[in-house]
Design a protein around this motif. Structure first.
Motif, PDB file in Angstrom:
ATOM      1  N   LEU A 191      -2.210  12.304  10.592  1.00 55.11           N
ATOM      2  CA  LEU A 191      -3.018  12.567   9.399  1.00 55.11           C
ATOM      3  C   LEU A 191      -2.582  13.862   8.722  1.00 55.11           C
ATOM      4  N   ILE A 192      -2.287  14.891   9.505  1.00 50.40           N
ATOM      5  CA  ILE A 192      -1.849  16.159   8.932  1.00 50.40           C
ATOM      6  C   ILE A 192      -0.587  15.951   8.088  1.00 50.40           C
ATOM      7  N   CYS A 193       0.343  15.151   8.605  1.00 51.82           N
ATOM      8  CA  CYS A 193       1.548  14.849   7.833  1.00 51.82           C
ATOM      9  C   CYS A 193       1.220  14.038   6.587  1.00 51.82           C
ATOM     10  N   ASN A 194       0.330  13.067   6.743  1.00 49.78           N
ATOM     11  CA  ASN A 194       0.003  12.205   5.609  1.00 49.78           C
ATOM     12  C   ASN A 194      -0.707  12.961   4.489  1.00 49.78           C
ATOM     13  N   VAL A 195      -1.646  13.852   4.839  1.00 53.19           N
ATOM     14  CA  VAL A 195      -2.367  14.553   3.766  1.00 53.19           C
ATOM     15  C   VAL A 195      -1.439  15.492   3.008  1.00 53.19           C
ATOM     16  N   ALA A 196      -0.381  15.950   3.678  1.00 51.60           N
ATOM     17  CA  ALA A 196       0.554  16.858   3.013  1.00 51.60           C
ATOM     18  C   ALA A 196       1.280  16.176   1.865  1.00 51.60           C
ATOM     19  N   TYR A 197       1.480  14.862   1.969  1.00 48.54           N
ATOM     20  CA  TYR A 197       2.321  14.176   0.991  1.00 48.54           C
ATOM     21  C   TYR A 197       1.644  13.020   0.253  1.00 48.54           C
ATOM     22  N   ALA A 225      -2.188  20.368   4.485  1.00 46.39           N
ATOM     23  CA  ALA A 225      -1.882  20.183   5.904  1.00 46.39           C
ATOM     24  C   ALA A 225      -2.594  21.228   6.758  1.00 46.39           C
ATOM     25  N   THR A 226      -2.549  22.478   6.325  1.00 41.98           N
ATOM     26  CA  THR A 226      -3.184  23.552   7.096  1.00 41.98           C
ATOM     27  C   THR A 226      -4.689  23.355   7.173  1.00 41.98           C
ATOM     28  N   GLU A 227      -5.291  22.926   6.064  1.00 40.30           N
ATOM     29  CA  GLU A 227      -6.729  22.670   6.051  1.00 40.30           C
ATOM     30  C   GLU A 227      -7.088  21.558   7.036  1.00 40.30           C
ATOM     31  N   ALA A 228      -6.304  20.475   7.058  1.00 39.71           N
ATOM     32  CA  ALA A 228      -6.566  19.383   7.996  1.00 39.71           C
ATOM     33  C   ALA A 228      -6.435  19.850   9.440  1.00 39.71           C
TER      34      ALA A 228
END
Length: 313
Positions: A191-197, A225-228
């Motif tokens: 998810l962290i990767c996905n929210v970044a892009y 990403a940092t927020e997630a």
């Protein structure tokens, strides 16, 4: 479950579902597929399901249906988009016997909980697909550019031995598949990767590497990403990742030309899964009494883009 001849139903035979079905069938698993696209189903029944990719081309003969048939299987693979998970899960009863397990593979967070309520948590396995690039070229024909890893875990933990049997069945088909004792941290890492892009690409039409390297969008991507990552830690997820920025930069480096599914959905005029990707972060943050303004804003912008597309669309 007999590894050499597992009875498998793939419900949701889009691009990813077609990759799963074709490779599983090609090594002898007894596979049927269910999909709402009538032309796709017809082509599969008449000519077989064709799959092309870096490891060669193949055509497999399998049974395809537009509605769930009365055929009890060992494993159901639920590969529909998140928006269709509840309806698809509710249709599975004709496939379920006492020992049938259900493997659900979706982007984002929240789908597993919906499926568990319908089919029962005791039979549910959650899958994560990483580094896949798949598309449907025409009815009955799919292509994949990459195929990195699949990780499976029992919903809520436990039952590792049963999950390992599922992973072994997929390994026979050439997948890098493993059972893990705890799937939630891996869901969050993806998810962290996905929210970044997902949202930045959907809003701009850029690839993941273009967003990563852009002076302005790169900062937004890193902030999402940092927020997630901070929210995951706040709600008690045991992440191994210590540097979310390094994680998402490495993600983009592995597939620089990729377009996230949210962008592909918008380009095709479909509603995206942004609510379970960027939109999942503020929902999870609220559980800890926190806000997630970066991801909340990105989600709202993509939703507005879906409702009011630009003139170029």
């Amino acid at each position: 479950m007999t590894l050499e001849r597992t009875r498998i139903a793939v419900v949701g035979c889009g691009a990813m579902g077609s990759v799963y079905a074709a490779r599983l069938a090609s090594v002898g698993h007894e596979v049927l597929v269910v999909d709402a696209w009538a032309d796709h189903v017809r082509a599969i029944n008449e000519h077989g399901l064709a799959l092309s990719g870096p490891d060669g081309d193949r055509v497999v003969r399998i049974s395809a249906h537009t509605e769930v048939p009365a055929a009890v299987v060992d494993l159901v693979v639920l590969a529909v988009k998140a928006a269709h998970v509840a309806d698809a899960a509710a249709s599975l009863a004709p496939l379920l016997g006492p020992g049938t397990q259900v493997l659900t593979i979706q982007n984002g967070l929240g789908s597993a909980e919906l499926v568990a309520e319908i089919v029962g948590a005791e039979r549910l396995v959650v899958g994560i697909a990483s580094g896949f690039g798949a598309s449907l070229r025409s009815p009955g024909s799919a292509h994949h550019n990459a195929m990195r890893a699949l990780r499976f875990g029992a919903h809520g933990g436990g039952r590792l031995e049963q999950v390992e049997e599922i992973a072994q069945a997929w390994q026979l088909a050439g997948f890098d598949a493993e059972a893990v004792p705890e799937i939630l941290p891996m869901q969050w890492e993806k998810l962290i990767c996905n929210v970044a892009y997902s949202a930045p690409c959907a809003l701009t039409g850029l690839t993941v590497s273009e967003v990563r390297d852009d002076e302005h969008l790169g900062a937004v991507s890193r902030a999402a990403a940092t927020e997630a990552w901070e929210v995951a830690r706040a709600v008690g997820v045991r992440l191994e990742v210590q540097d979310p920025v390094a994680l998402v930069r490495d993600f983009a480096a592995r597939m620089p030309l990729a377009k996230p599914s949210a962008l592909l959905d918008l380009e095709a005029g479909r509603a995206s899964e942004i609510d379970v990707i960027n939109g999942a972060v503020p929902r999870e943050a609220a559980k800890a009494g926190l806000a997630a303004p970066v991801n909340a804003t990105l989600t709202a912008l993509v939703r507005a883009r879906e409702v009011r597309p630009t003139e170029e669309d």
